[in-house]
Scaffold this motif. Structure first.
Motif, PDB file in Angstrom:
ATOM      1  N   VAL A   1     -51.872 -39.695  46.121  1.00 50.66           N
ATOM      2  CA  VAL A   1     -52.883 -40.727  45.872  1.00 50.66           C
ATOM      3  C   VAL A   1     -53.927 -40.718  46.985  1.00 50.66           C
ATOM      4  O   VAL A   1     -55.140 -40.782  46.723  1.00 50.66           O
ATOM      5  N   ARG A   2     -53.495 -40.646  48.236  1.00 47.78           N
ATOM      6  CA  ARG A   2     -54.436 -40.648  49.352  1.00 47.78           C
ATOM      7  C   ARG A   2     -55.348 -39.423  49.330  1.00 47.78           C
ATOM      8  O   ARG A   2     -56.544 -39.515  49.602  1.00 47.78           O
ATOM      9  N   LEU A   3     -54.786 -38.273  49.021  1.00 48.25           N
ATOM     10  CA  LEU A   3     -55.602 -37.055  48.957  1.00 48.25           C
ATOM     11  C   LEU A   3     -56.574 -37.100  47.787  1.00 48.25           C
ATOM     12  O   LEU A   3     -57.726 -36.658  47.899  1.00 48.25           O
ATOM     13  N   ASN A   4     -56.146 -37.642  46.663  1.00 47.14           N
ATOM     14  CA  ASN A   4     -57.063 -37.788  45.533  1.00 47.14           C
ATOM     15  C   ASN A   4     -58.192 -38.755  45.862  1.00 47.14           C
ATOM     16  O   ASN A   4     -59.345 -38.533  45.480  1.00 47.14           O
ATOM     17  N   ASP A   5     -57.875 -39.842  46.571  1.00 41.29           N
ATOM     18  CA  ASP A   5     -58.921 -40.777  46.987  1.00 41.29           C
ATOM     19  C   ASP A   5     -59.980 -40.072  47.829  1.00 41.29           C
ATOM     20  O   ASP A   5     -61.172 -40.381  47.747  1.00 41.29           O
ATOM     21  N   ALA A   6     -59.540 -39.143  48.660  1.00 37.50           N
ATOM     22  CA  ALA A   6     -60.453 -38.476  49.588  1.00 37.50           C
ATOM     23  C   ALA A   6     -61.198 -37.304  48.966  1.00 37.50           C
ATOM     24  O   ALA A   6     -62.363 -37.066  49.283  1.00 37.50           O
ATOM     25  N   TYR A   7     -60.532 -36.561  48.058  1.00 37.62           N
ATOM     26  CA  TYR A   7     -61.094 -35.273  47.643  1.00 37.62           C
ATOM     27  C   TYR A   7     -61.374 -35.114  46.154  1.00 37.62           C
ATOM     28  O   TYR A   7     -62.072 -34.172  45.767  1.00 37.62           O
ATOM     29  N   ALA A   8     -60.847 -35.976  45.294  1.00 40.26           N
ATOM     30  CA  ALA A   8     -60.995 -35.749  43.856  1.00 40.26           C
ATOM     31  C   ALA A   8     -62.458 -35.737  43.421  1.00 40.26           C
ATOM     32  O   ALA A   8     -62.836 -34.976  42.530  1.00 40.26           O
ATOM     33  N   HIS A   9     -63.290 -36.560  44.054  1.00 35.82           N
ATOM     34  CA  HIS A   9     -64.703 -36.589  43.672  1.00 35.82           C
ATOM     35  C   HIS A   9     -65.370 -35.256  44.006  1.00 35.82           C
ATOM     36  O   HIS A   9     -66.107 -34.696  43.180  1.00 35.82           O
ATOM     37  N   GLU A  10     -65.091 -34.740  45.176  1.00 37.00           N
ATOM     38  CA  GLU A  10     -65.670 -33.450  45.566  1.00 37.00           C
ATOM     39  C   GLU A  10     -65.072 -32.310  44.751  1.00 37.00           C
ATOM     40  O   GLU A  10     -65.773 -31.365  44.360  1.00 37.00           O
ATOM     41  N   LEU A  11     -63.783 -32.372  44.491  1.00 41.96           N
ATOM     42  CA  LEU A  11     -63.107 -31.340  43.721  1.00 41.96           C
ATOM     43  C   LEU A  11     -63.493 -31.387  42.248  1.00 41.96           C
ATOM     44  O   LEU A  11     -63.549 -30.360  41.578  1.00 41.96           O
ATOM     45  N   GLY A  12     -63.769 -32.582  41.749  1.00 46.86           N
ATOM     46  CA  GLY A  12     -64.104 -32.748  40.337  1.00 46.86           C
ATOM     47  C   GLY A  12     -62.911 -33.021  39.452  1.00 46.86           C
ATOM     48  O   GLY A  12     -63.051 -33.172  38.237  1.00 46.86           O
ATOM     49  N   GLU A  13     -61.736 -33.122  40.039  1.00 43.21           N
ATOM     50  CA  GLU A  13     -60.494 -33.403  39.325  1.00 43.21           C
ATOM     51  C   GLU A  13     -59.435 -33.767  40.351  1.00 43.21           C
ATOM     52  O   GLU A  13     -59.617 -33.528  41.543  1.00 43.21           O
ATOM     53  N   PRO A  14     -58.321 -34.347  39.904  1.00 39.67           N
ATOM     54  CA  PRO A  14     -57.287 -34.737  40.871  1.00 39.67           C
ATOM     55  C   PRO A  14     -56.331 -33.590  41.193  1.00 39.67           C
ATOM     56  O   PRO A  14     -56.245 -32.597  40.471  1.00 39.67           O
ATOM     57  N   PHE A  15     -55.612 -33.748  42.287  1.00 38.56           N
ATOM     58  CA  PHE A  15     -54.448 -32.908  42.540  1.00 38.56           C
ATOM     59  C   PHE A  15     -53.340 -33.363  41.590  1.00 38.56           C
ATOM     60  O   PHE A  15     -53.072 -34.556  41.471  1.00 38.56           O
ATOM     61  N   THR A  16     -52.693 -32.413  40.918  1.00 39.79           N
ATOM     62  CA  THR A  16     -51.667 -32.788  39.934  1.00 39.79           C
ATOM     63  C   THR A  16     -50.311 -32.167  40.211  1.00 39.79           C
ATOM     64  O   THR A  16     -49.326 -32.556  39.581  1.00 39.79           O
ATOM     65  N   THR A  17     -50.217 -31.204  41.118  1.00 39.06           N
ATOM     66  CA  THR A  17     -48.928 -30.577  41.400  1.00 39.06           C
ATOM     67  C   THR A  17     -48.632 -30.626  42.892  1.00 39.06           C
ATOM     68  O   THR A  17     -49.542 -30.732  43.714  1.00 39.06           O
ATOM     69  N   VAL A  18     -47.339 -30.538  43.199  1.00 35.08           N
ATOM     70  CA  VAL A  18     -46.932 -30.420  44.599  1.00 35.08           C
ATOM     71  C   VAL A  18     -45.905 -29.295  44.695  1.00 35.08           C
ATOM     72  O   VAL A  18     -44.933 -29.247  43.931  1.00 35.08           O
ATOM     73  N   GLY A  19     -46.165 -28.367  45.573  1.00 37.54           N
ATOM     74  CA  GLY A  19     -45.224 -27.292  45.862  1.00 37.54           C
ATOM     75  C   GLY A  19     -44.736 -27.447  47.293  1.00 37.54           C
ATOM     76  O   GLY A  19     -45.503 -27.838  48.180  1.00 37.54           O
ATOM     77  N   LEU A  20     -43.486 -27.164  47.532  1.00 38.81           N
ATOM     78  CA  LEU A  20     -42.921 -27.282  48.873  1.00 38.81           C
ATOM     79  C   LEU A  20     -42.250 -25.973  49.256  1.00 38.81           C
ATOM     80  O   LEU A  20     -41.607 -25.322  48.418  1.00 38.81           O
ATOM     81  N   CYS A  21     -42.400 -25.581  50.504  1.00 36.57           N
ATOM     82  CA  CYS A  21     -41.731 -24.409  51.053  1.00 36.57           C
ATOM     83  C   CYS A  21     -40.986 -24.821  52.309  1.00 36.57           C
ATOM     84  O   CYS A  21     -41.538 -25.542  53.155  1.00 36.57           O
ATOM     85  N   LEU A  22     -39.765 -24.362  52.444  1.00 35.25           N
ATOM     86  CA  LEU A  22     -38.969 -24.606  53.639  1.00 35.25           C
ATOM     87  C   LEU A  22     -38.829 -23.289  54.401  1.00 35.25           C
ATOM     88  O   LEU A  22     -38.186 -22.340  53.923  1.00 35.25           O
ATOM     89  N   TYR A  23     -39.478 -23.230  55.553  1.00 35.25           N
ATOM     90  CA  TYR A  23     -39.356 -22.092  56.461  1.00 35.25           C
ATOM     91  C   TYR A  23     -38.236 -22.431  57.440  1.00 35.25           C
ATOM     92  O   TYR A  23     -38.398 -23.286  58.314  1.00 35.25           O
ATOM     93  N   ARG A  24     -37.094 -21.769  57.269  1.00 38.45           N
ATOM     94  CA  ARG A  24     -35.900 -22.167  58.010  1.00 38.45           C
ATOM     95  C   ARG A  24     -35.969 -21.780  59.482  1.00 38.45           C
ATOM     96  O   ARG A  24     -35.396 -22.463  60.334  1.00 38.45           O
ATOM     97  N   ASP A  25     -36.643 -20.685  59.779  1.00 39.79           N
ATOM     98  CA  ASP A  25     -36.809 -20.221  61.160  1.00 39.79           C
ATOM     99  C   ASP A  25     -37.978 -19.253  61.182  1.00 39.79           C
ATOM    100  O   ASP A  25     -38.696 -19.095  60.190  1.00 39.79           O
ATOM    101  N   GLY A  26     -38.176 -18.565  62.318  1.00 36.56           N
ATOM    102  CA  GLY A  26     -39.322 -17.680  62.455  1.00 36.56           C
ATOM    103  C   GLY A  26     -39.274 -16.451  61.571  1.00 36.56           C
ATOM    104  O   GLY A  26     -40.293 -15.779  61.386  1.00 36.56           O
ATOM    105  N   ALA A  27     -38.110 -16.125  61.007  1.00 35.61           N
ATOM    106  CA  ALA A  27     -38.001 -14.975  60.110  1.00 35.61           C
ATOM    107  C   ALA A  27     -38.521 -15.284  58.712  1.00 35.61           C
ATOM    108  O   ALA A  27     -38.786 -14.369  57.930  1.00 35.61           O
ATOM    109  N   ASP A  28     -38.655 -16.568  58.367  1.00 36.88           N
ATOM    110  CA  ASP A  28     -39.229 -16.941  57.069  1.00 36.88           C
ATOM    111  C   ASP A  28     -40.753 -16.896  57.166  1.00 36.88           C
ATOM    112  O   ASP A  28     -41.335 -17.238  58.205  1.00 36.88           O
ATOM    113  N   SER A  29     -41.394 -16.524  56.063  1.00 34.60           N
ATOM    114  CA  SER A  29     -42.838 -16.298  56.106  1.00 34.60           C
ATOM    115  C   SER A  29     -43.391 -16.293  54.688  1.00 34.60           C
ATOM    116  O   SER A  29     -42.654 -16.387  53.709  1.00 34.60           O
TER     117      SER A  29
END
Length: 203
Positions: A85-113
């Protein structure tokens, strides 16, 4: 839980223009309450390991991942819904649409990339888009480089340290004309969670 973000998100004084119509916004320490969110996401997110075909081999993806279409399902943690919601408040007007997805990555240590890539825009190869990346946990380098080498064959990369609670937003032609990566590091480092908010049809 309580989450708060810097008011400075709403002015773009920290926007950095790259070549070919690409830009990045960098907000150091944008999220407060990051410690609690990091700890909760480690256990609340349905992390999964993936494999990918690389030529004649099937290799483990060097990080754990989780993807959620928030237009179709509830966010796996209420803090993610509030951040969207906060990111859409800030950027949706400039982007022209809202953010609709969220992806997450867990980098467990320095070997993950994650290797050099640009996010895929499913609707048009010439369309500009925006991707917001919030980092929690250990500081890792977020690197960017032009997709096309210069006349001398060189591609000079931009290396941005992304720390706990830092927000980085890639916009304009960034996904089409630049690539980004999180390189491996031999330096001892703890786990990091990357949270990526994207509009529809961008992965």
């Amino acid at each position: 839980m309580s989450l708060a973000v810097q008011g400075s998100l709403f002015d773009h004084a920290e926007r950095r223009w790259l070549d070919d119509g690409a830009w990045v916004d960098v907000r150091a320490g944008w999220l407060t309450g990051a410690d609690t969110l990091f700890d909760e996401l480690l256990t609340a997110i349905p992390w999964r390991a993936e494999q990918r075909q690389m030529y004649d081999k099937v290799l483990d993806v060097p990080r754990l991942v989780s993807f959620h279409d928030l237009a179709r399902e509830r966010a796996p943690h209420p803090g993610l819904a509030r951040l969207r919601v906060r990111l859409n408040d800030a950027y949706a007007h400039e982007l022209g649409e809202p953010f609709t997805t969220v992806g997450l990555c867990l980098y467990r240590d320095g070997a993950d990339s994650v290797a050099w890539h640009g996010d895929t825009i499913g609707r048009s190869s010439t369309q500009d888009t925006m991707v917001a990346v919030l980092s929690l946990g250990a500081t890792r380098v977020f690197a960017l480089r032009p997709r096309t080498a210069a006349a001398d064959g060189r591609r000079t990369s931009v290396r941005l340290p992304q720390g706990h609670g830092d927000l980085l937003v890639m916009g304009g032609a960034c996904q089409r004309t630049w690539e980004h990566a999180v390189p491996k590091t031999a330096r001892p480092t703890g786990p990091r969670i990357s949270i990526q908010f994207r509009p529809r049809d961008v992965r």
